[in-house]
Design a protein around this motif. Structure first.
Motif, PDB file in Angstrom:
ATOM      1  N   ILE A 152      -5.554   8.606  -0.086  1.00  0.00           N
ATOM      2  CA  ILE A 152      -4.710   7.922   1.130  1.00  0.00           C
ATOM      3  C   ILE A 152      -5.792   7.406   2.094  1.00  0.00           C
ATOM      4  O   ILE A 152      -5.694   6.385   2.829  1.00  0.00           O
ATOM      5  CB  ILE A 152      -3.755   8.750   1.748  1.00  0.00           C
ATOM      6  N   ASP A 208       0.935  -1.394  -0.132  1.00  0.00           N
ATOM      7  CA  ASP A 208      -0.057   0.161  -0.149  1.00  0.00           C
ATOM      8  C   ASP A 208       0.673   1.151  -0.121  1.00  0.00           C
ATOM      9  O   ASP A 208       0.574   2.269  -0.634  1.00  0.00           O
ATOM     10  CB  ASP A 208      -0.981   0.127   1.069  1.00  0.00           C
ATOM     11  N   ILE A 216      -7.486  -1.708  -3.843  1.00  0.00           N
ATOM     12  CA  ILE A 216      -7.133  -0.540  -3.541  1.00  0.00           C
ATOM     13  C   ILE A 216      -7.082   0.562  -4.619  1.00  0.00           C
ATOM     14  O   ILE A 216      -7.069   1.769  -4.369  1.00  0.00           O
ATOM     15  CB  ILE A 216      -5.383  -1.013  -3.221  1.00  0.00           C
ATOM     16  N   TRP A 217      -7.183   0.083  -5.766  1.00  0.00           N
ATOM     17  CA  TRP A 217      -6.982   0.993  -6.932  1.00  0.00           C
ATOM     18  C   TRP A 217      -8.231   2.016  -6.804  1.00  0.00           C
ATOM     19  O   TRP A 217      -8.058   3.244  -6.947  1.00  0.00           O
ATOM     20  CB  TRP A 217      -6.876   0.715  -8.407  1.00  0.00           C
ATOM     21  N   ALA A 268      -8.344   4.150  -3.821  1.00  0.00           N
ATOM     22  CA  ALA A 268      -7.318   5.375  -3.756  1.00  0.00           C
ATOM     23  C   ALA A 268      -7.763   6.472  -4.818  1.00  0.00           C
ATOM     24  O   ALA A 268      -7.664   7.435  -4.439  1.00  0.00           O
ATOM     25  CB  ALA A 268      -6.151   4.928  -4.250  1.00  0.00           C
ATOM     26  N   TYR A 317       1.227   9.342   4.518  1.00  0.00           N
ATOM     27  CA  TYR A 317       0.531   7.996   4.711  1.00  0.00           C
ATOM     28  C   TYR A 317       1.536   7.119   5.655  1.00  0.00           C
ATOM     29  O   TYR A 317       0.969   6.631   6.727  1.00  0.00           O
ATOM     30  CB  TYR A 317       0.314   7.403   3.410  1.00  0.00           C
ATOM     31  N   VAL A 347       0.940   4.238  -3.108  1.00  0.00           N
ATOM     32  CA  VAL A 347       0.573   5.699  -2.549  1.00  0.00           C
ATOM     33  C   VAL A 347       1.740   6.136  -3.176  1.00  0.00           C
ATOM     34  O   VAL A 347       1.343   7.401  -3.853  1.00  0.00           O
ATOM     35  CB  VAL A 347       0.498   5.848  -1.058  1.00  0.00           C
ATOM     36  N   VAL A 361      -7.013   4.107   0.894  1.00  0.00           N
ATOM     37  CA  VAL A 361      -6.221   3.192   0.952  1.00  0.00           C
ATOM     38  C   VAL A 361      -6.142   2.501   2.305  1.00  0.00           C
ATOM     39  O   VAL A 361      -6.333   1.306   2.533  1.00  0.00           O
ATOM     40  CB  VAL A 361      -4.819   3.710   0.685  1.00  0.00           C
TER      41      VAL A 361
END
Length: 481
Positions: free
Chosen positions: A376, A226, A367-368, A371, A242, A230, A379
């Motif tokens: 953040i 992750d 996650i994509w 985000a 993050y 980021v 995420v």
């Protein structure tokens, strides 16, 4: 049991002292550096962590897990393997540094990656005899080894930043600790390795460690994948926010659980042929972990809006919401941390790899879009959500089957601290709404109030309900005596 507790106290001293120095250094440097500089070093540390985890062969775990008290016959071969691994990591990072920096669109990270790559080279050449500190539960010796390096890191990082507040303060801080520990390892233990290699021993060690390698790769992907995402998808500045949010939110609870896990692994290994004692020790470590880490995680979440502007400064307020979310990740992560020690002690490190693979797959799917929608914060939400479900129930199910422990027996050990911490959270939430003061006064009031409320709740639960935490505290007290 008393020896395990004493070892735990020393291990706790190691982790708390080392991490306290590191967090204190980062807090001071947060006032001297800007978030983007932390992000640049974050790129270098991600690169270092990736090469280390993708090449980890589990030698330390293999040596600790051995039933033999004396493992001298393994040490020279292990030293050769680690030295070769360190040299390869350094060479790869040095050669690929421009490419890695280009992936993140941060060419200025190239020299940082190359210098930080010296760490694994020195790590691979350290004295392998220090494995006895952990194998024999001699954590007082490991305390000297680890904490002295932490002091070197602190003074080099802060001292350099006061003279020249640049990104190199962080880089030199990390490398200086590795240099110091390399030299100290030969001073603190009398074993002297030789360049001697036994292929049969290497095969034996690597055969155990192959699942450690797999789980280590997957561990990197779900623990730092992750971070890499980021830095690549958003920016180095976002990575600085993050990573800093993650370190502060996860560190207190995860460090406590890591202390318990570091002691429980050799303790579980010695009990691998005594299932009844193993189950009791598992329940005791689960109970103590929950008692300490659950209120810490929830407390971090509630004080974050006051802590960040007061301690770090107003330019770091962007990390408040991710910090609150990641505090919940720290909670879930900490209460199941000692399960990994069970898997390794019972010669089932493959379970770690398989569970980690599922976790990585779940995060990769979510996650994509998260985000893209929420930055953040999205995420952080994915990381927390995947751990809450499906991983937490699955972890409980697998460890209960492996040790023949009732799942509800494990869940029960979290019930009382969760209720006590929940009451604490509710009272602090109301107290914050009532206060009309600045963040400094708010912070000063909330932290001691939370400690008092949680302590009172725990005393009442232990006195009038069937919570055995009082027995554990007495055992720790006897060991201190």
């Amino acid at each position: 049991m008393d020896r395990s507790i004493q070892s735990g106290l020393w291990a706790g001293g190691i982790k708390f002292s080392s991490r306290f120095l590191q967090i204190l250094m980062l807090i001071i440097l947060a006032r001297l550096l800007v978030p983007r500089q932390f992000g640049l070093v974050g790129i270098a540390l991600i690169s270092l962590s990736a090469t280390r985890n993708f090449s980890k062969i589990g030698l330390k775990s293999a040596l600790v897990q051995r039933r033999d008290e004396n493992v001298d016959k393994y040490l020279d071969t292990a030293w050769c393997l680690e030295a070769l691994r360190g040299a390869v990591i350094f060479g790869v990072l040095f050669a690929l540094a421009p490419t890695i920096a280009g992936v993140f669109d941060e060419p200025s990270a190239t020299p940082l990656i190359r210098v930080i790559g010296l760490g694994p080279l020195l790590f691979g050449l350290r004295n392998p005899g220090i494995i006895y500190f952990r194998k024999d539960l001699e954590f007082h010796k490991e305390f000297v080894y680890k904490v002295s390096g932490g002091f070197v890191q602190f003074f080099v990082g802060v001292g350099y930043a006061l003279v020249s507040p640049t990104v190199w303060a962080l880089v030199f801080a990390y490398v200086s600790a590795d240099v110091f520990r390399f030299g100290l390892s030969y001073f603190i233990h009398d074993y002297r390795p030789r360049p001697s290699f036994d292929s049969s021993i290497a095969k034996e060690l690597i055969d155990y460690g192959k699942w450690i390698t797999a789980s280590s790769v997957l561990y990197f992907l779900y623990r730092e994948g992750d971070d890499a995402f980021v830095g690549w998808f958003i920016s180095a500045t976002a990575l600085g926010f993050y990573q800093y949010a993650y370190r502060i939110a996860d560190t207190p609870s995860s460090e406590v659980s890591e202390v318990i896990a570091s002691v429980s692994f050799p303790a579980f290994s010695k009990l691998q042929d005594k299932p009844a004692e193993l189950r009791q020790t598992l329940l005791a470590t689960t109970r103590v972990t929950g008692f300490v880490t659950i209120p810490m995680s929830l407390g971090i979440a509630i004080v974050a809006p006051s802590f960040v502007p007061v301690v770090l400064g107003s330019e770091w307020t962007r990390m408040i919401r991710p910090m609150q979310l990641l505090a919940l990740y720290g909670l879930f992560h900490s209460i199941t941390r000692n399960f990994g020690s069970i898997f390794k002690a019972l010669d089932r490190p493959d379970i770690l790899a398989k569970l980690a693979a599922l976790r990585v797959a779940c995060i990769a799917v979510l996650i994509w879009p998260a985000a893209d929608l929420f930055g953040i914060e999205g995420v952080a939400l994915v990381v927390v959500g995947v751990y809450a479900f499906p991983m937490l129930p699955l972890d409980v199910f697998v460890v209960s089957r492996l040790t023949q422990t009732a799942p509800m027996a494990l869940v029960k050990e979290w019930f009382y601290p969760a209720i006590a911490a929940g009451i604490m959270l509710g009272i602090l939430w109301q107290l914050r709404r009532m206060l009309e003061v600045g963040p400094l006064v708010e912070l000063v009031v909330l932290i001691p109030s939370g400690i008092v409320v949680y302590t009172v709740n725990c005393l009442l639960f232990a006195r009038y309900l069937s919570w055995r935490i009082e027995d554990d505290i007495r055992s720790i007290g006897r060991s201190l005596g």
